[in-house]
Scaffold this active site. Structure first.
Site, PDB file in Angstrom:
ATOM      1  CE  LYS A 195      -3.431   2.850   0.699  1.00 43.21           C
ATOM      2  NZ  LYS A 195      -4.389   3.131  -0.331  1.00 43.21           N
ATOM      3  CB  CYS A 203      -3.854   7.654  -0.226  1.00 45.29           C
ATOM      4  SG  CYS A 203      -4.987   6.900   0.521  1.00 45.29           S
TER       5      CYS A 203
END
Length: 421
Positions: free
Chosen positions: A211, A265
């Site tokens: 991720k 993010c």
């Protein structure tokens, strides 16, 4: 057989996930610390803007399969979808994750599965297991222990795009990493109930790293484009034409520059890698510096232009961190407008078609919330910060005799465009 799922954190990921699970046949107990959010969800209302989410939540609540509360309850599976911001000096802050874990600990039973979806530093899933076992001596995660007291812990990061979350929760591939093979297998079996994309199995640390790698890859490539824009501004070259020409090479695909990098993010996750391995993450660190610097470069350029005018008025088009959404988290556009407002060097007319009112941080006597075309009419300088589709309806004739600072290459066909920022 899984019957009940407890989702902790009903924000941009948790609430869509809870509604999807409910419409997929699971009984879902959603948990959030915000009582107003909980009460709204139980009435079928949503507190965030995402296409079709209001219908999904309303349907899930009316079916009786989704209920929200401020405290957890017993369940078969617990999903943790809470924020993971950073502290000063860009240090990861796991406070919300730890609070979520400790909130569910009293409700855990042998055989339960705990899934962390929050983007986290490598090793966080193992810490989740440690926090649980530290308080619950009656539970175990050891494969060698008998099954009667065993629980399972896994990591499965979200990989969705704001504006397309409900679709991508179903269609995107998912990476799943357990703290052991049994945790991975059970988690994979669970996600196969509602995910059409591929289920990619690994271990927890690799899933966490994957991720962070995805978002760091994006950040580094955006930094290259942003650095090109700075160089082109110095050398009086049209960066948009440059990139268009360079991308005709069969193995080159340069992204588009902008006013910086935002969102929950890409602007955050690379710092987790820098913090974990500062001596090794030199390129990732440099990319963060480049992208974090870009908003201040835009501010300096606009202030320099404004200093040449008497009582300057600036039209600021867009506040969201990317096009066609209302999300302001870590938005470089917001940072730019906030800084311009604080300087008091100009009157600002702000247009953001995806929100209903100015954020509190922009409440000032020199800032006005205005429709895009009216903002342009009132202005001397037009600062395009977000390439919303709604702005394509602007009458380009209004840009005549304006100083245009286009950070997105949006007004390329207009005659008075400042390039390179």
């Amino acid at each position: 057989m899984v019957n009940k799922v407890c989702v902790v954190g009903l924000g941009y990921i948790g609430l869509p996930t809870a509604s999807l699970l409910a419409t997929s046949g699971f009984m879902v107990h959603g948990v959030d610390i915000n009582l107003h959010t909980v009460e709204g969800i139980n009435q079928g209302k949503v507190h965030i803007t995402e296409p079709d989410l209001d219908y999904a939540v309303q349907s899930a609540v009316q079916s009786g399969r989704l209920h929200a509360s401020t405290i957890p309850t017993e369940a078969d599976i617990f999903i943790l979808a809470v924020p993971t911001p950073f502290r000063e000096n860009n240090k990861p802050d796991l406070t919300y994750v730890e609070q979520a874990v400790r909130a569910v600990i009293p409700f855990l039973r042998p055989g339960n599965l705990v899934i962390l979806e929050s983007t986290s530093p490598v090793g966080t899933t193992e810490r989740v297991a440690e926090w649980i076992l530290g308080e619950r001596k009656d539970l175990s995660i050891s494969e060698s222990d008998s099954a009667y007291n065993r629980i399972f812990v896994s990591y499965c990061p979200e990989r969705v795009l704001p504006g397309q979350i409900l679709r991508e929760l179903v269609e995107n591939d998912r990476i799943i990493g357990g703290i052991d093979e049994a945790s991975t297998r059970w988690t994979a079996d669970f996600y196969k109930h509602f995910v059409k994309g591929s289920i990619l199995e690994t271990n927890a640390r690799t899933a966490e790293m994957a991720k962070l790698t995805e978002n760091s890859f994006r950040d580094v490539n955006i930094a290259f484009a942003n650095e090109l824009s700075l160089i082109c501004d110095q050398l009086d070259i049209d960066v948009w034409e440059l990139i268009r020409l360079a991308n005709h090479h069969p193995r080159v695909h340069i992204l588009q520059p902008g006013p910086g990098v935002g969102g929950h993010c890409i602007a955050v996750d690379p710092w987790f890698l820098v913090d974990a391995a500062p001596e090794q993450a030199k390129l990732i660190h440099t990319a963060r510096i480049v992208n974090d610097h870009k908003p201040w470069y835009v501010v300096e350029k606009v202030l320099q232009l404004a200093s040449k005018l008497r009582s300057p008025v600036i039209a600021c088009l867009g506040l969201a961190f990317k096009a066609n959404i209302e999300d302001l988290r870590e938005s470089p556009a917001m940072a730019i407008v906030e800084h311009l407002a604080k300087t008091g060097a100009a009157t600002l007319h702000v247009a953001e078609p995806h929100i209903g009112e100015l954020p509190d941080s922009l409440h000032s006597e020199n800032v006005f919330f205005t429709e895009a075309e009216e903002a342009i009419r009132q202005s001397d300088i037009v600062l395009l910060l977000v390439n919303h589709e709604a702005f394509r309806m602007i009458n380009m004739d209004l840009l005549q005799e304006k100083i245009v600072v286009d950070t997105r290459g949006f007004f390329l066909q207009t005659p008075r465009v400042e390039v390179g920022v």
